[in-house]
Design an enzyme around this catalytic site. Structure first.
Site, short mmCIF file in Angstrom:
data_model
loop_
_atom_site.label_atom_id
_atom_site.label_comp_id
_atom_site.label_asym_id
_atom_site.label_seq_id
_atom_site.Cartn_x
_atom_site.Cartn_y
_atom_site.Cartn_z
NE ARG A 141 -3.73 2.00 2.70
CZ ARG A 141 -4.94 2.10 2.17
NH1 ARG A 141 -5.40 1.12 1.40
NH2 ARG A 141 -5.71 3.16 2.39
CG HIS A 168 -8.04 1.28 -3.56
ND1 HIS A 168 -7.53 0.06 -3.17
CD2 HIS A 168 -8.62 1.83 -2.45
CE1 HIS A 168 -7.77 -0.11 -1.88
NE2 HIS A 168 -8.42 0.94 -1.41
CD GLN A 171 -13.16 -0.05 -1.55
OE1 GLN A 171 -12.45 -0.08 -0.55
NE2 GLN A 171 -14.44 -0.43 -1.53
CB CYS A 303 -14.07 2.86 -0.60
SG CYS A 303 -13.03 4.33 -0.71
NE ARG A 331 -10.60 -3.63 0.15
CZ ARG A 331 -9.73 -2.74 0.61
NH1 ARG A 331 -10.15 -1.54 1.00
NH2 ARG A 331 -8.45 -3.02 0.66
#
Length: 355
Positions: A141, A168, A171, A303, A331
């Site tokens: 990340r 992302h 997500q 999100c 997730r």
């Protein structure tokens, strides 16, 4: 039994071939059925086609049923480990990966900013080579997408994007799973994005056309999506026959849509711009009035983490129209699906959902 054939070691008893080339992730060159993603990196949905994305979503749905509904003990990744590099903090990414890997039987190792300094104390190339020798997969990340690309260049194990400033993808898999669960299918849905032209909407642009969804995007002036991402998305839209529209007017974007989506206006690293951003995004708050302009059965997605200026409490906590908690939970199932499929071939037990 095995033989050498064309520079490859063929394992005849299972019908698989593995490349012997060094400095590359081992890849299967013959499949025993299903979708084979072993050894692939997961940096952006741009690199995955429709059937591959659908297989990941099918796996996520299957795992959710096996673990949550059927209470199965299923540990296909015993002895496997994942290194989790976090330049940016995150509740959902860390929890979903750690608990998901544990359910699968593996072990997760968290490496925060105090544990690893990518490209500072050690080059990205050297970090990739060390991590490859100690773990089976790496989730990173990070700020720059280029860091992920550099890691994947030198890594001999799969690299998974936990987020970058550009994309992302984890997500969006969770969002797609949530939409499929709610509507029963994805093809034909019309989505509206209201807010910043950021990494999340970039991933929607790479995924929606491939799964047959239309996308309207409303962003304030100066907060448009990346031009190269937009160019790639236009190509995908032409290939798929879907639609994509850009506007400055949030009400125009949401009109008649099935889903209204927003995200934080102030991402990590943008705190110094907070006052300016809040001013620039005036009129982009998702309200009851905005949801009323969408379709009669439209739902709301975010999100997380959420801030009040982005969406009213009335919309955010609406038990009928807001699916943010289901979205957050998914997730976990989607990152599990990615980890599992990149490490071994998996054929779900339950019927494939309608996409």
């Amino acid at each position: 039994m095995s033989i050498m054939q064309g520079g490859k070691l063929c394992l005849l008893q299972v019908g698989k071939c593995f490349s012997l080339a060094s400095n590359t992730v081992i890849k299967r060159c013959a499949s025993t059925g299903g979708t084979d993603l072993i050894g692939r990196h997961f940096l952006t949905l741009k690199d995955y086609n429709q059937s591959e994305i659908e297989h990941l979503l099918w796996t996520a749905s299957d795992l959710k049923t096996r673990y949550k509904e059927n209470k199965e003990v299923f540990q296909p990744l015993i002895g496997k480990s994942i290194a989790m590099i976090f330049q940016k903090r995150s509740t959902r990414t860390r929890l979903s990966t750690e608990t998901g890997m544990s359910l699968l039987g593996g072990h997760a190792v968290f490496l925060g900013p105090d544990d690893i300094h990518l490209g500072v104390n050690e080059s990205l190339q050297d970090s990739a080579k060390v991590l490859s020798r100690m773990t089976d997969v790496v989730l990173a990340r990070v700020y720059g997408q280029s860091d992920l690309e550099e890691l994947s260049k030198y890594s001999t194990v799969p690299i998974i994007s936990g987020l970058s400033d550009m994309y992302h993808p984890l997500q969006i898999l969770a969002d797609f799973q949530t939409l499929q669960e709610h509507f029963g299918q994805l093809k034909g849905l019309k989505l509206a994005w209201v807010g910043d032209g950021n990494n999340v909407v970039h991933s929607f642009l790479m995924g929606c056309p491939k799964l047959g969804m239309d996308l309207n995007i409303a962003t304030p002036k100066g907060y448009d999506v990346d031009p190269k991402v937009k160019e790639d998305a236009v190509t995908l839209v032409k290939q798929s026959g879907t639609s994509m529209n850009f506007t400055r007017d949030p009400m125009e974007a949401v009109a008649g849509t099935d889903v209204v989506i927003t995200d934080t206006w102030i991402s990590m690293g943008q705190e110094a711009e907070s006052k300016k951003r809040i001013k620039d995004f005036m009129g982009y708050e998702v309200t009851k009035e905005m949801m009323a302009a969408a379709g009669p059965h439209a739902i709301f997605m975010h999100c997380l983490p959420r801030h009040k200026e982005e969406v009213s409490d009335e919309v955010f906590y609406d038990e009928k129209r807001s699916v943010v908690w289901q979205e957050a939970e998914n997730r976990k199932w989607t990152v599990m699906a990615v980890m599992l499929n990149l490490l071994q071939q998996y054929m779900p037990l339950h019927p494939k959902p309608t996409f």
